[in-house]
Design a protein around this motif. Structure first.
Motif, PDB file in Angstrom:
ATOM      1  N   LEU A  52      85.818  86.693  33.324  1.00 51.77           N
ATOM      2  CA  LEU A  52      86.819  86.808  34.385  1.00 51.77           C
ATOM      3  C   LEU A  52      88.152  87.226  33.786  1.00 51.77           C
ATOM      4  N   GLN A  53      88.766  88.250  34.365  1.00 52.74           N
ATOM      5  CA  GLN A  53      90.048  88.747  33.864  1.00 52.74           C
ATOM      6  C   GLN A  53      91.105  88.631  34.957  1.00 52.74           C
ATOM      7  N   VAL A  54      92.286  88.172  34.580  1.00 60.46           N
ATOM      8  CA  VAL A  54      93.360  87.943  35.550  1.00 60.46           C
ATOM      9  C   VAL A  54      94.628  88.652  35.082  1.00 60.46           C
ATOM     10  N   GLY A  55      95.214  89.456  35.966  1.00 60.61           N
ATOM     11  CA  GLY A  55      96.519  90.047  35.683  1.00 60.61           C
ATOM     12  C   GLY A  55      96.514  91.496  35.262  1.00 60.61           C
ATOM     13  N   LEU A  56      95.352  92.175  35.328  1.00 60.89           N
ATOM     14  CA  LEU A  56      95.281  93.566  34.887  1.00 60.89           C
ATOM     15  C   LEU A  56      96.217  94.445  35.722  1.00 60.89           C
ATOM     16  N   ARG A  57      96.795  95.435  35.078  1.00 55.95           N
ATOM     17  CA  ARG A  57      97.699  96.349  35.779  1.00 55.95           C
ATOM     18  C   ARG A  57      97.978  97.548  34.877  1.00 55.95           C
TER      19      ARG A  57
ATOM     20  N   ILE B  67      94.436  83.996  26.266  1.00 54.08           N
ATOM     21  CA  ILE B  67      95.703  84.265  26.945  1.00 54.08           C
ATOM     22  C   ILE B  67      96.546  85.231  26.128  1.00 54.08           C
ATOM     23  N   ASP B  68      96.681  86.434  26.643  1.00 52.95           N
ATOM     24  CA  ASP B  68      97.564  87.440  26.062  1.00 52.95           C
ATOM     25  C   ASP B  68      98.909  87.320  26.770  1.00 52.95           C
TER      26      ASP B  68
ATOM     27  N   MET C  36      86.601  92.524  23.984  1.00 57.59           N
ATOM     28  CA  MET C  36      85.797  92.039  25.092  1.00 57.59           C
ATOM     29  C   MET C  36      84.493  92.838  25.223  1.00 57.59           C
ATOM     30  N   ARG C  37      84.531  94.115  24.900  1.00 51.75           N
ATOM     31  CA  ARG C  37      83.297  94.898  24.888  1.00 51.75           C
ATOM     32  C   ARG C  37      82.379  94.412  23.775  1.00 51.75           C
TER      33      ARG C  37
ATOM     34  N   HIS D 115      90.195  85.284  31.023  1.00 53.59           N
ATOM     35  CA  HIS D 115      91.026  86.123  30.158  1.00 53.59           C
ATOM     36  C   HIS D 115      92.262  86.585  30.938  1.00 53.59           C
ATOM     37  N   PHE D 116      93.435  86.129  30.501  1.00 53.32           N
ATOM     38  CA  PHE D 116      94.698  86.555  31.099  1.00 53.32           C
ATOM     39  C   PHE D 116      95.258  87.714  30.277  1.00 53.32           C
TER      40      PHE D 116
END
Length: 335
Positions: free
Chosen positions: A179-184, A236-237, A164-165, A142-143
């Protein structure tokens, strides 16, 4: 639902009510024009149409990929079944219709490629694929700038910050294979982070991506995704990309990936993983400038499909072009 009846860059149209119209397709485009789950700026109900139409090339259903030497639209026999009816005031019905459409395509043996729409649609998207692949047998990469693991939005269980929950709670996918990528940024709050930790989720915040490098992050994400799961769903967000490169989205968060990084990452994942479905969400044309975000959404789809086509060639034992190889055979070697 909104605007002219057009297919993704001119691929053939198909009809969910006529399975024979997509029986030969290895990937099927599905529009999900829903923004009833947004919490800030709406408008991504117009995303599917923008992703389909935004291109400077002819809408001829063909896109040869320079780096991989494949034409994914032709090689995969991609078709477009149009938009699922998703009225923003009828959330439960809209999500149920989309889940049924995704499950129907997946069961037919094709990869559903869903054009959003806000990220609420990840719940029916992944669930529909899991109904075919197996409950808990699909990992998710998950981006996103945001974790989307909230418990509720203004008292509602369904929204673009909660899918996602809901997915993990349902068992459609496992928390320890998410798996999550790019959180901020500045959300989620400690309580939600604690819940995520309890589920065994792995989230790569942008500071970790910067410190380790995106390739190292993807290496780890892929190793986890392939452990005791049979397929992978890519969600992909576009707000994972810095809003300076993707302004047309509802909840922009500065400091994200570059568009080049995201396209390379999506292509690599599709080349190396058994992708069973993907969605591209949160393209909101009313906030776009010069269609740059719509172009990005369009190219995300093409990069993913190109990676899938390349992988199919490789698994079939065919010679494949490696990314980074010289484009022209007569290129002179560097001194």
């Amino acid at each position: 639902m909104y605007g002219p009846d057009a297919t993704f860059v001119g691929v053939p149209a198909a009809d969910l009510d006529r399975p024979e119209s997509y029986a030969a397709a290895a990937a099927v485009i599905i529009g999900a024009p829903f923004d009833g789950g947004t919490t800030h700026r709406p408008g991504c109900r117009f995303g599917p149409q923008a992703i389909r139409l935004t291109d400077y090339l002819p809408h001829d259903g063909s896109r040869p990929h320079l780096a991989l030497d494949v034409d994914p639209l032709l090689e995969l026999g991609v078709v477009d079944v149009g938009d699922v009816m998703m009225l923003s005031g009828e959330t439960d019905q809209a999500l149920a219709r989309l889940e049924a459409a995704v499950a129907q395509v997946a069961t037919a043996g094709a990869i559903p490629v869903i054009l959003g729409g806000d990220h609420t649609i990840a719940l029916p998207d992944v669930t529909g694929v899991a109904r075919h692949v197996g409950w808990g047998r699909v990992s998710v990469i998950h981006f996103d700038a945001h974790a989307d693991t909230g418990d509720s939005h203004f008292g509602a269980l369904h929204g673009h910050g909660t899918p996602m929950r809901r997915l993990i709670e349902s068992g459609a996918c496992r928390g320890d294979r998410f798996l999550q990528v790019g959180l901020r940024g500045y959300w989620p709050e400690p309580e939600t982070l604690a819940w995520m930790d309890e589920q065994g989720m792995r989230s790569f915040e942008m500071t970790e991506v910067v410190a380790r490098g995106l390739d190292a992050v993807l290496d780890e994400a892929m190793a986890i995704a392939l452990d005791d799961c049979d397929a992978v769903f890519l969600s992909i967000d576009v707000d994972v990309v810095d809003p300076g490169m993707a302004p047309g989205t509802g909840t922009p968060e500065p400091g994200g990936l570059s568009s080049r990084q995201l396209l390379d990452a999506v292509r690599r994942l599709a080349m190396e993983l058994p992708v069973a479905g993907l969605d591209v969400v949160e393209v909101s044309p009313p906030y776009d400038h010069a269609e740059v975000t719509a172009f990005l959404g369009n190219r995300i789809v093409l990069e993913a499909l190109s990676g899938v086509a390349w992988r199919r060639r490789q698994l079939a034992g065919e010679a494949v072009r490696q990314p980074g190889d010289p484009l022209l055979r007569h290129r002179r070697p560097l001194p």
